[in-house]
Design an enzyme around this catalytic site. Structure first.
Site, PDB file in Angstrom:
ATOM      1  N   PHE A 111      11.604   4.104   3.177  1.00 48.90           N
ATOM      2  CA  PHE A 111      10.969   3.747   1.913  1.00 48.90           C
ATOM      3  C   PHE A 111      11.782   4.189   0.714  1.00 48.90           C
ATOM      4  O   PHE A 111      11.491   3.816  -0.386  1.00 48.90           O
ATOM      5  CB  PHE A 111       9.570   4.349   1.838  1.00 48.90           C
ATOM      6  CG  PHE A 111       8.734   4.058   3.067  1.00 48.90           C
ATOM      7  CD1 PHE A 111       8.699   2.791   3.597  1.00 48.90           C
ATOM      8  CD2 PHE A 111       8.017   5.058   3.685  1.00 48.90           C
ATOM      9  CE1 PHE A 111       7.939   2.505   4.726  1.00 48.90           C
ATOM     10  CE2 PHE A 111       7.256   4.790   4.812  1.00 48.90           C
ATOM     11  CZ  PHE A 111       7.222   3.516   5.330  1.00 48.90           C
ATOM     12  N   TRP A 123       5.160   0.363  -3.179  1.00 51.09           N
ATOM     13  CA  TRP A 123       6.206   1.387  -3.129  1.00 51.09           C
ATOM     14  C   TRP A 123       6.615   1.654  -1.688  1.00 51.09           C
ATOM     15  O   TRP A 123       7.797   1.901  -1.400  1.00 51.09           O
ATOM     16  CB  TRP A 123       5.702   2.681  -3.769  1.00 51.09           C
ATOM     17  CG  TRP A 123       6.715   3.787  -3.740  1.00 51.09           C
ATOM     18  CD1 TRP A 123       7.679   4.050  -4.666  1.00 51.09           C
ATOM     19  CD2 TRP A 123       6.875   4.784  -2.722  1.00 51.09           C
ATOM     20  NE1 TRP A 123       8.429   5.151  -4.293  1.00 51.09           N
ATOM     21  CE2 TRP A 123       7.952   5.607  -3.100  1.00 51.09           C
ATOM     22  CE3 TRP A 123       6.208   5.056  -1.526  1.00 51.09           C
ATOM     23  CZ2 TRP A 123       8.373   6.691  -2.331  1.00 51.09           C
ATOM     24  CZ3 TRP A 123       6.631   6.124  -0.746  1.00 51.09           C
ATOM     25  CH2 TRP A 123       7.698   6.930  -1.158  1.00 51.09           C
ATOM     26  N   HIS A 124       5.665   1.591  -0.773  1.00 48.76           N
ATOM     27  CA  HIS A 124       5.967   1.924   0.618  1.00 48.76           C
ATOM     28  C   HIS A 124       6.795   0.855   1.320  1.00 48.76           C
ATOM     29  O   HIS A 124       7.425   1.157   2.340  1.00 48.76           O
ATOM     30  CB  HIS A 124       4.673   2.180   1.391  1.00 48.76           C
ATOM     31  CG  HIS A 124       4.128   3.555   1.199  1.00 48.76           C
ATOM     32  ND1 HIS A 124       3.316   3.894   0.139  1.00 48.76           N
ATOM     33  CD2 HIS A 124       4.293   4.697   1.910  1.00 48.76           C
ATOM     34  CE1 HIS A 124       3.001   5.171   0.218  1.00 48.76           C
ATOM     35  NE2 HIS A 124       3.579   5.679   1.270  1.00 48.76           N
ATOM     36  N   GLY A 125       6.807  -0.351   0.830  1.00 45.48           N
ATOM     37  CA  GLY A 125       7.642  -1.349   1.471  1.00 45.48           C
ATOM     38  C   GLY A 125       7.362  -2.755   0.994  1.00 45.48           C
ATOM     39  O   GLY A 125       6.270  -3.066   0.518  1.00 45.48           O
TER      40      GLY A 125
END
Length: 480
Positions: free
Chosen positions: A480, A326-328
């Site tokens: 993000f 999810w963060h990248g």
């Protein structure tokens, strides 16, 4: 456009508040009757300014967001109206949302992975829409809550658009559940106390971002970007500790500003941070950090997979793999997620069973060392740079300490002191002391409001001065 921007502070926000005030008068005088209280004019103003806010930096992708909202509006209606096919409709809605975020955020990453494996495919050059991770997750939570009948379906498209596009939390969270604000979309009132508390909370967040996070970013960049190739062991620690403080004040500052703006409009968003660097385990840290994301994965992934009942270790690793993703779209984020997933899983079977027998100071040191190391993984998306950093971090360098390190500590002494101090629950402690000393007396109210006014004015003046000519002002989590 970001909150810590002079245009936002002195043009966009005053214009919005003025229009919102006029809309409040219109609702009260023209659109309400004795039996009901209308928010139609206020909601219209909020939607219009939210779309302007988002389109300011990305005019094309505002249409993508509108498309996403419209799709989820139709899917929500379909789930609500159908008994026989509601699960199938939900699955279709989830696939569409995942496909949208997958296309814009991960398609290039997967294409690169295939190329690295020797499978030649075209690499799409797709820009990442700001805030897509946040508004997509809000859309997913809305559909699931409607399916579970935990939240009512929204039958008016403009009101669902208001929920998803609301500018205070649109581009960097917190991830607001629909049930949290569903009633307040139509039934909210703002009094002087709400507005005062919200404005104060906004300015506290502004101070965290501009006065602390922006200044700490200069120290972290000095060591982790500009000075990486000549890094000493002390320099590696100084740089990553600066980033550890920077990312906290940056993201918690944004959350404070979002919560404060919402409060000014009558919305009550849930807290997103609870002094995470006061943790006594990694499990405790993640109960305090980015609470809205943690609760999302807990309620919509971990528990449906079986939670603590079945395959707990596997469920934890799946959640943390997804948290990293999810963060990248980068391997360092995946490694970062798995790193914390393994620690949380091991703590379940070891540390947490003997937690009460270990002195708190050792638990805190243990937790912070792992958190700081984790931010080192998070920071570097280039593996060569990450290796250079961790070699210095663990002392595999020729020099332990130099004059640059000493200058970074001494020249910024008060910045370090203030940053570390405000990682503590200062507001809670001060509030408790005030209650003990002054009780419910009128003096208490006067002291609180006077100190708030002085602090707020000071933050605004100092932040404005620092923002003039600032070149490093973006919020980290807008990526993000």
């Amino acid at each position: 456009m970001v909150f810590s921007d002079l245009f936002f502070l002195f043009v966009f926000l005053p214009a919005f508040l003025l229009c919102y005030l006029i809309a409040t008068w219109v609702d009260q005088k023209c659109l309400s009757d004795e039996a009901t209280h209308s928010n139609r004019a206020k909601n219209l103003i909020l939607v219009c300014f939210s779309l302007i806010f988002y389109a300011w930096g990305e005019p094309v992708y505002v249409f993508l967001m509108l498309f996403c909202v419209f799709v989820n509006y139709l899917v929500g209606l379909g789930i609500d109206r159908s008994e026989q096919y509601r699960k199938a409709i939900l699955v279709i809605g989830l696939i569409l949302n995942i496909a949208i975020i997958g296309t814009f955020k991960y398609l290039g990453f997967f294409a690169q992975c295939l190329c690295d494996m020797g499978i030649e495919v075209a690499k799409p050059n797709i820009a990442l829409p700001i805030g897509i991770s946040f508004y997509t997750f809000q859309s997913i939570s809305y559909l699931i809550d409607v399916y579970r009948r935990e939240s009512p379906v929204q039958r008016r498209f403009p009101d669902l658009l208001l929920y998803i596009s609301m500018f205070p939390q649109l581009i960097a969270g917190p991830i607001v559940r629909y049930g949290t604000v569903a009633d307040e979309i139509h039934h909210r009132r703002v009094n002087a106390a709400d507005f005062s508390d919200g404005l104060y909370r906004f300015l506290i967040g502004l101070g965290k971002k501009v006065i602390l996070a922006n200044q700490l970013s200069e120290i972290s960049d000095q060591f982790l970007v500009n000075g990486l190739n000549s890094l000493t062991m002390a320099g590696a620690w100084i740089g990553i500790v600066a980033f550890t403080l920077q990312i906290y004040f940056d993201f918690s500052g944004y959350s404070d500003m979002a919560i404060g703006l919402g409060r000014c409009m009558g919305f009550h968003f849930n807290e997103n941070f609870r002094h995470p660097y006061c943790c006594n385990s990694i499990t405790d840290f993640w109960r305090r950090w980015h609470i809205s994301l943690g609760s999302f994965f807990r309620d919509y992934v971990y528990i449906p997979l079986g939670g603590n009942r079945h395959h707990q270790a596997v469920n934890i690793l799946v959640v943390w793999f997804l948290t990293g993703m999810w963060h990248g779209a980068s391997w360092n984020f995946i490694i970062w997620g798995v790193y914390f997933g393994l620690i949380v899983m091991l703590e379940k079977y070891t540390l947490l069973k003997v937690h009460d027998r270990i002195p708190a100071v050792f638990l805190h040191i243990y937790s912070m060392l792992l958190v700081i190391a984790g931010w080192g993984i998070f920071y570097f998306d280039n593996f060569d740079q990450m290796i250079v950093f961790f070699q210095a971090f663990f002392g595999n360098v020729t020099s332990f300490y130099d004059f640059v390190d000493e200058s970074a500590l001494l020249d910024n002494f008060w910045l370090w002191v203030i940053a570390l101090f405000f990682c503590l629950p200062v507001r809670t402690t001060v509030g408790e002391w005030t209650d003990r000393l002054l009780g419910d007396s009128p003096l208490r109210t006067m002291v609180i409001y006077t100190s708030r006014i002085i602090l707020s004015v000071g933050i605004l003046i100092l932040s404005t001065a620092l923002l003039v000519g600032a070149t490093n002002n973006a919020f980290i989590y807008t990526r993000f």
